[in-house]
Design an enzyme around this catalytic site. Structure first.
Site, PDB file in Angstrom:
ATOM      1  N   SER A 146      20.833  39.830  37.396  1.00  0.00           N
ATOM      2  CA  SER A 146      21.560  38.627  37.810  1.00  0.00           C
ATOM      3  C   SER A 146      20.680  37.805  38.740  1.00  0.00           C
ATOM      4  CB  SER A 146      22.849  39.005  38.536  1.00  0.00           C
ATOM      5  OG  SER A 146      23.418  37.906  39.218  1.00  0.00           O
ATOM      6  N   TYR A 160      25.752  43.986  46.018  1.00  0.00           N
ATOM      7  CA  TYR A 160      25.620  43.613  44.610  1.00  0.00           C
ATOM      8  C   TYR A 160      24.197  43.137  44.321  1.00  0.00           C
ATOM      9  CZ  TYR A 160      26.485  41.288  40.138  1.00  0.00           C
ATOM     10  OH  TYR A 160      26.432  40.902  38.815  1.00  0.00           O
TER      11      TYR A 160
END
Length: 323
Positions: free
Chosen positions: A165, A191
Site C-alpha cells: 500500500s 498498518y
C-alpha cells in the site's frame, strides 16, 4: 551499480484486471488468493478464473467464500474456485492449509489484510496488523515453497504477489518495538509498518528463491473502497479524506484496483524479475525515506526495498514463527 529503467507494462491507472488478462490463457495454472471473500480479492480471483486458472479462495469465513465461489462460477461459465479456510492470525490454520495442499502451485497472491482501530493482539501477543498482514503471509509462503518450486519447474517459473500500500510511506520497520510493547500505539503507523513489511517480503523472497524459479513482487492497488476500512476510527477516516483532498490518491473501482495485482501475476515483464514494487501497473520510482507522501504518491520509499533490511526482517520474522 548501473541504473536501469523501471519495468513497465502497457496499462494505466484506469486499466482493469480483465484488460490485463485479455488474450492470456491460464489453463493449468493453480493459484491461491488470500482474502478472496471481499473487495479486491474477489475481483482478482474472478479475473484469474475467467482466464482459465484453477483458483483456491483462502478465506477466514468459508460461508462468505462459498458465496463468492458461486458468483464466480456463474460469471465464468461453470468454473468454480475451491474454498479453503485460512486465518492468517492463527498459525494452526496456516499449518492446516499448507498440510492439505497437494501438488504444484504456480501463483500465490498474498492479498488479505486487516486494519484495526486500536491495539489488538494475537494469542502470541503479536500486534494484529503485523501478524496478519506480514507474519501470516510469510508463514504461508514458506510452507508452500516446495509446491511453488514444483510449479516453477512445470511452467517455467512461479510467482508471488504481495499486496502492499502507499501507506508504507508512513513507516519503516521498528525492529526495537515491532509489536508496540513500549511505544504509544498508532493504528495507522502499525498498518504502515505491515505494508512496508509486505514489500520487503518480496525483496527477500526473490533473493532466496529466484534460483528455484520463484519471484515475488509487491503491488499498491491504489485507493479502493473495500471492507478493509470497516474498522476505521473517525481519526483514520479524517486522515483518509485529507489524503484524498491532497491528491495522494484518487479512488479506483475494485476492477481497477486489482489490475496492478494482475500485472504482477501474469505480465511477461515480471515472469522472472522480482523484488519490485508496482504502482498503477508499472514498477514505481524510488524516493528517499524523508520524501513527502503528497509529493510522491506513486513512489516507493527506499526502506521498503532495502535488501539489508529485507534480510533482517525475514530473519527476525522466521525466528518469531519458530517460537
Amino acid at each position: 551499480m548501473t541504473a536501469r529503467d523501471p519495468l513497465t507494462a502497457s496499462f494505466t491507472a484506469s486499466s482493469t484486471a480483465d484488460e490485463v488478462v485479455r488474450g492470456i490463457d491460464l489453463t493449468g495454472i493453480r493459484a491461491i488468493v488470500t482474502g478472496a471473500s471481499s473487495g479486491i480479492g474477489i475481483e482478482t480471483a474472478r479475473a484469474l478464473t475467467a482466464a482459465g486458472a484453477q483458483v483456491t479462495l483462502a478465506v477466514r469465513n468459508t460461508a462468505a467464500g462459498d458465496a463468492v465461489a458461486g458468483t464466480i462460477e456463474s460469471s465464468t461459465g461453470g468454473i468454480r474456485p475451491r474454498v479453503v479456510q485460512l486465518d492468517l492470525a492463527d498459525r494452526a490454520t496456516v499449518t492446516s492449509f499448507v498440510d492439505a495442499w497437494s501438488g504444484p502451485l504456480h501463483l500465490l497472491v498474498n492479498n488479505a489484510g486487516v486494519v484495526t482501530g486500536g491495539l489488538e493482539r494475537t494469542r502470541e501477543g503479536w500486534e494484529l496488523q503485523f501478524a496478519t498482514n506480514h507474519l501470516g503471509h510469510l508463514a504461508l509462503a514458506i510452507g508452500l515453497h516446495d509446491a511453488l518450486t514444483l510449479g516453477a519447474s512445470e511452467r517455467d517459473g512461479a510467482r508471488i504477489v504481495s499486496v502492499s500500500s502507499t501507506a508504507h510511506m508512513r513507516s519503516g520497520i521498528d525492529f526495537d518495538d515491532l509489536h508496540f510493547e513500549r511505544r504509544d500505539y498508532d493504528p495507522q503507523i502499525a498498518y504502515a509498518q505491515s505494508k512496508t513489511a509486505n514489500s520487503l517480503f518480496a525483496v527477500e523472497a526473490t533473493r532466496l528463491w529466484a534460483s528455484d524459479g520463484i519471484v515475488a513482487n509487491a503491488v499498491n492497488p491504489g485507493g479502493v473502497a473495500t471492507g478493509l476500512q470497516r474498522n476505521f476510527t473517525s481519526q483514520q477516516r479524517q486522515s483518509l479524506d485529507a489524503a484524498e483532498a491532497a491528491g495522494v490518491f484518487t479512488y479506483k473501482t475494485v476492477q481497477q484496483g486489482s489490475a496492478t495485482t494482475m500485472v504482477a501475476a501474469v505480465a511477461p515483464q515480471f515472469a522472472h524479475s522480482g523484488g519490485h514494487y508496482l504502482d498503477d501497473s508499472h514498477e514505481a520510482y524510488t524516493v528517499p525515506n524523508d520524501a513527502d507522501l503528497a509529493q510522491h504518491p506513486h513512489g516507493v520509499k527506499e526502506w521498503a526495498l532495502d535488501p539489508a533490511v529485507a534480510e533482517r526482517l525475514w530473519a527476525v520474522s522466521t525466528d518469531l514463527l519458530r517460537t
